[in-house]
Design a protein around this motif. Structure first.
Motif, PDB file in Angstrom:
ATOM      1  N   GLU A 124      20.642  18.294 -10.701  1.00 39.01           N
ATOM      2  CA  GLU A 124      19.412  18.067  -9.941  1.00 39.01           C
ATOM      3  C   GLU A 124      19.726  17.808  -8.465  1.00 39.01           C
ATOM      4  O   GLU A 124      19.008  18.261  -7.564  1.00 39.01           O
ATOM      5  CB  GLU A 124      18.651  16.882 -10.526  1.00 39.01           C
ATOM      6  CG  GLU A 124      18.057  17.153 -11.907  1.00 39.01           C
ATOM      7  CD  GLU A 124      17.578  15.895 -12.594  1.00 39.01           C
ATOM      8  OE1 GLU A 124      17.258  14.914 -11.880  1.00 39.01           O
ATOM      9  OE2 GLU A 124      17.532  15.874 -13.842  1.00 39.01           O
TER      10      GLU A 124
ATOM     11  N   ARG B 191      13.583  10.993  -9.675  1.00 37.20           N
ATOM     12  CA  ARG B 191      13.045  10.765 -11.016  1.00 37.20           C
ATOM     13  C   ARG B 191      12.105   9.564 -11.022  1.00 37.20           C
ATOM     14  O   ARG B 191      11.043   9.594 -11.663  1.00 37.20           O
ATOM     15  CB  ARG B 191      14.187  10.539 -12.005  1.00 37.20           C
ATOM     16  CG  ARG B 191      14.963  11.788 -12.375  1.00 37.20           C
ATOM     17  CD  ARG B 191      15.808  11.536 -13.593  1.00 37.20           C
ATOM     18  NE  ARG B 191      16.642  12.673 -13.969  1.00 37.20           N
ATOM     19  CZ  ARG B 191      17.324  12.756 -15.099  1.00 37.20           C
ATOM     20  NH1 ARG B 191      17.275  11.761 -15.968  1.00 37.20           N
ATOM     21  NH2 ARG B 191      18.056  13.816 -15.368  1.00 37.20           N
TER      22      ARG B 191
ATOM     23  N   GLU C 104      20.496  21.011  -6.739  1.00 40.03           N
ATOM     24  CA  GLU C 104      19.276  21.780  -6.505  1.00 40.03           C
ATOM     25  C   GLU C 104      18.485  21.254  -5.308  1.00 40.03           C
ATOM     26  O   GLU C 104      17.670  21.983  -4.735  1.00 40.03           O
ATOM     27  CB  GLU C 104      18.412  21.773  -7.762  1.00 40.03           C
ATOM     28  CG  GLU C 104      19.014  22.589  -8.906  1.00 40.03           C
ATOM     29  CD  GLU C 104      18.261  22.432 -10.199  1.00 40.03           C
ATOM     30  OE1 GLU C 104      17.227  21.701 -10.210  1.00 40.03           O
ATOM     31  OE2 GLU C 104      18.678  23.020 -11.220  1.00 40.03           O
TER      32      GLU C 104
ATOM     33  N   ALA D 202      18.841  11.967  -6.789  1.00 41.63           N
ATOM     34  CA  ALA D 202      18.225  12.458  -8.029  1.00 41.63           C
ATOM     35  C   ALA D 202      17.584  11.310  -8.795  1.00 41.63           C
ATOM     36  O   ALA D 202      16.499  11.467  -9.373  1.00 41.63           O
ATOM     37  CB  ALA D 202      19.271  13.160  -8.892  1.00 41.63           C
TER      38      ALA D 202
END
Length: 301
Positions: free
Chosen positions: A266, A287, A269, A283
């Protein structure tokens, strides 16, 4: 005796520099422009090509990013391969898949050369300080010839037996490193989102029994939001995948590692591939923010 060194990146640059400063004559080559201060050190010569390194030296150290880079500089799969590796000792210090390393050793020995697997534990700062830890595997005679050459780069070295045991040892060490730093990032996120004094959080952890050289460096970077690279997200994701593949091959459970793999994926990305591994905290933050913004389920009845 001149030593060849190919691959002067984030890790290889300071490693070669420590060798040169210790008085080891080096013939060096890199696939991109060399930005290290090493070119100004006495006894260092820049080769015209990778092939030129092999022509001038018998022991060649490789600190390269991946299998394709190693195969390219060795000329593997081409008629140049035998000419480059015959009567040479190839010291492969990057982190590669164990099966790849085993096959590479077989090809080098078949061509009349010797192979030493020598991955290291540590990131850029330990590389700069000459405090890496090396794990060695291969034929005993070649390992014993290479081992003293590593002293300017490595504070310790361990002989692990036959190839690919050194890489397997490195993967076991990496599993601990990845899960430890990810846990530290999550703890930092927890403290930050609860409004705690982050400098005090750092002081408490640094004073306690869980503190280590790694935790002190990484926690400092987390508190100051310094994502300058020591071990990049991209590299950690690669290492995570290598450990996961080895676990799957052996039928081993690795739940912590699998959770880390998702988080580093993640982070990659997000465009943070070249940031330090502590950027995985981004990340975690994403979240958390996503969970807070998600609509709450309504009661059905």
């Amino acid at each position: 005796m001149d030593i060849g060194f190919i691959g002067l990146g984030v890790m290889g640059g300071p490693m070669a520099l420590n060798l040169a400063r210790a008085g080891t004559p080096l013939v060096i080559w890199n696939r991109s422009a060399i930005t290290s201060d090493i070119l100004g050190v006495p006894g260092v010569r820049l080769a015209a090509s990778a092939a030129d390194v092999f022509r001038q030296t018998r022991i060649v150290i490789l600190m390269l990013a991946n299998e394709a880079a190693v195969d390219s500089v060795l000329g593997r799969g081409t008629p140049d391969f035998s000419a480059r590796v015959a009567r040479h000792i190839i010291v492969q210090m990057g982190t590669m898949p164990p099966d790849y390393s085993r096959a590479l050793e077989a090809d080098i020995r078949a061509a009349g050369g010797s192979y030493v697997e020598a991955p290291v534990s540590g990131s850029r700062k330990p590389a700069e300080a000459g405090q890496l830890v090396a794990m060695l595997a291969g034929e005993s005679a070649a390992v014993e010839e290479v081992r003293p050459l590593l002293r300017p780069m490595c504070m310790e070295s361990f002989v692990c037996g036959q190839v690919p045991n050194a890489l397997m040892m490195k993967l076991a060490v990496n599993l601990f490193l990845i899960t430890m730093v990810t846990g530290l990032a999550e703890a930092s996120h927890f403290a930050d989102r609860h409004g705690l004094d982050m400098e005090q959080f750092r002081a408490v952890l640094d004073a306690g029994p869980m503190a280590s050289n790694v935790s002190r460096v990484k926690l400092s970077k987390l508190v100051t939001r310094d994502f300058g690279v020591q071990a990049s997200i991209t590299d950690v994701l690669k290492n995570n995948r290598l450990v996961a593949d080895a676990a799957r091959t052996a039928g081993l459970a690795s739940p912590l590692l699998d959770a880390c793999y998702a988080l580093y994926g993640e982070t990659q990305e997000m465009g943070l591939g070249q940031s330090d591994m502590i950027a995985v905290v981004r990340a975690l933050e994403s979240r958390t923010d996503g969970a807070r913004q998600a609509p709450k389920p309504t009661a059905q009845g």
